[in-house]
Every structure is written in C-alpha cells, then in structure tokens.
Design a protein around this motif. Sequence first.
Motif, PDB file in Angstrom:
ATOM      1  N   TRP A  43      47.118  72.985  12.534  1.00  0.00           N
ATOM      2  CA  TRP A  43      48.557  72.975  12.808  1.00  0.00           C
ATOM      3  C   TRP A  43      48.921  74.043  13.849  1.00  0.00           C
ATOM      4  N   SER A  45      47.017  75.372  16.106  1.00  0.00           N
ATOM      5  CA  SER A  45      46.352  75.150  17.393  1.00  0.00           C
ATOM      6  C   SER A  45      46.680  73.804  18.028  1.00  0.00           C
ATOM      7  N   ARG A  46      47.498  73.016  17.409  1.00  0.00           N
ATOM      8  CA  ARG A  46      47.757  71.650  17.875  1.00  0.00           C
ATOM      9  C   ARG A  46      48.230  71.595  19.330  1.00  0.00           C
ATOM     10  N   LYS A  47      48.957  72.605  19.759  1.00  0.00           N
ATOM     11  CA  LYS A  47      49.456  72.618  21.140  1.00  0.00           C
ATOM     12  C   LYS A  47      48.359  72.961  22.140  1.00  0.00           C
ATOM     13  N   ASN A  48      47.239  73.499  21.632  1.00  0.00           N
ATOM     14  CA  ASN A  48      46.103  73.816  22.495  1.00  0.00           C
ATOM     15  C   ASN A  48      45.228  72.600  22.777  1.00  0.00           C
ATOM     16  N   ASN A  50      44.112  69.670  24.538  1.00  0.00           N
ATOM     17  CA  ASN A  50      44.424  69.289  25.916  1.00  0.00           C
ATOM     18  C   ASN A  50      44.023  67.861  26.256  1.00  0.00           C
TER      19      ASN A  50
END
Length: 161
Positions: A43, A45-48, A50
């Motif tokens: 959750w 790291s979800r924006k990491n 790519n």
Amino acid sequence: MSNDFYTSSILPYAAIIVKICRAYTNTQEDFEDYYQEVCLQIWRSRKNFNGQSEWSTWIYRLTLNVCLTLLKKKDRQHVASDYLPDEASEGSHVFADESLNQLYDAIKQLSEVDRGIILLYLEEKSYKEIADIIGSNTNNIGVRIKRIKERLKKLLNGKVN
C-alpha cells in the motif's frame, strides 16, 4: 489502506504472499506480522509501481524484499543460538497438512534467496520471470533450480541435516 485497494490489488495475490511469508517464518505470530507488513508496504509503495513489469511481478519482488528485510532484522535482534528454526517450527505450522509442512521445513533449510527462487518455481513462474524478480539472469536461474531441487530431494529423504 482502503478496502477497495486491498480487494483489488492485494487479495488476488494473497496466495503467493502467504507462501512466501510462510517460507520465511516459523511461528503463526511471525507469519501474521510478515503478512501484515507486506500488505502495508504494498500500500505504501503503490505509487512507486512504474509499470515496467507486471503488477504480480512487482508484488513478488516486494514480498520477497520485505520478508528478507524482516528476517535480517530479526536475526540482528537475536543471538544466533536463540534462533533455531527446526525446533521453533515444530508444532507451530500455519497449515495442518503434514506433507506440506515437511516441504516448508525443507524449504526453510535453503538459503534466503534459494527459498524465493523455489517458491516462484512452484508458482510456475517462467525462468525469465524468476530472473526478473530475483535480479539475476535466466541461465543462472535454471542452474540454481536444478541444484535446489536436488537439495530438497535429499532433505525430504532425510539424507541431509
């Protein structure tokens, strides 16, 4: 963590998260801690993510990294003689299937990286996928899997301590 995110992005991969966490823990309590930490890190790291790999590949890699990090952290907190996986694992299995418990006990005797490789192999991931997740090359994975299978066979037949 939202319920929607858990349901759509973590729950479909729960089986592999469970398998990996189980391979790196000896007690139900540790298993639950590892599983919870993996979900939290997914959750966070979800924006990491790519998109250079499949979401499932990213989940595998993140789960392995979290488990290895927690294992190293736990090892640093204990004196080597206090951490005895064989004795600790007796009677504290996450699942009741004895043959499955024997397999996990054998897998726990492998090196940290080899555990991850064989779990991915058992999930029927291709050598290329395993190499991508582990950070190795395909040929090396093939050789390692052959050696891991030989070691597991010896461990399960009681020929190696």
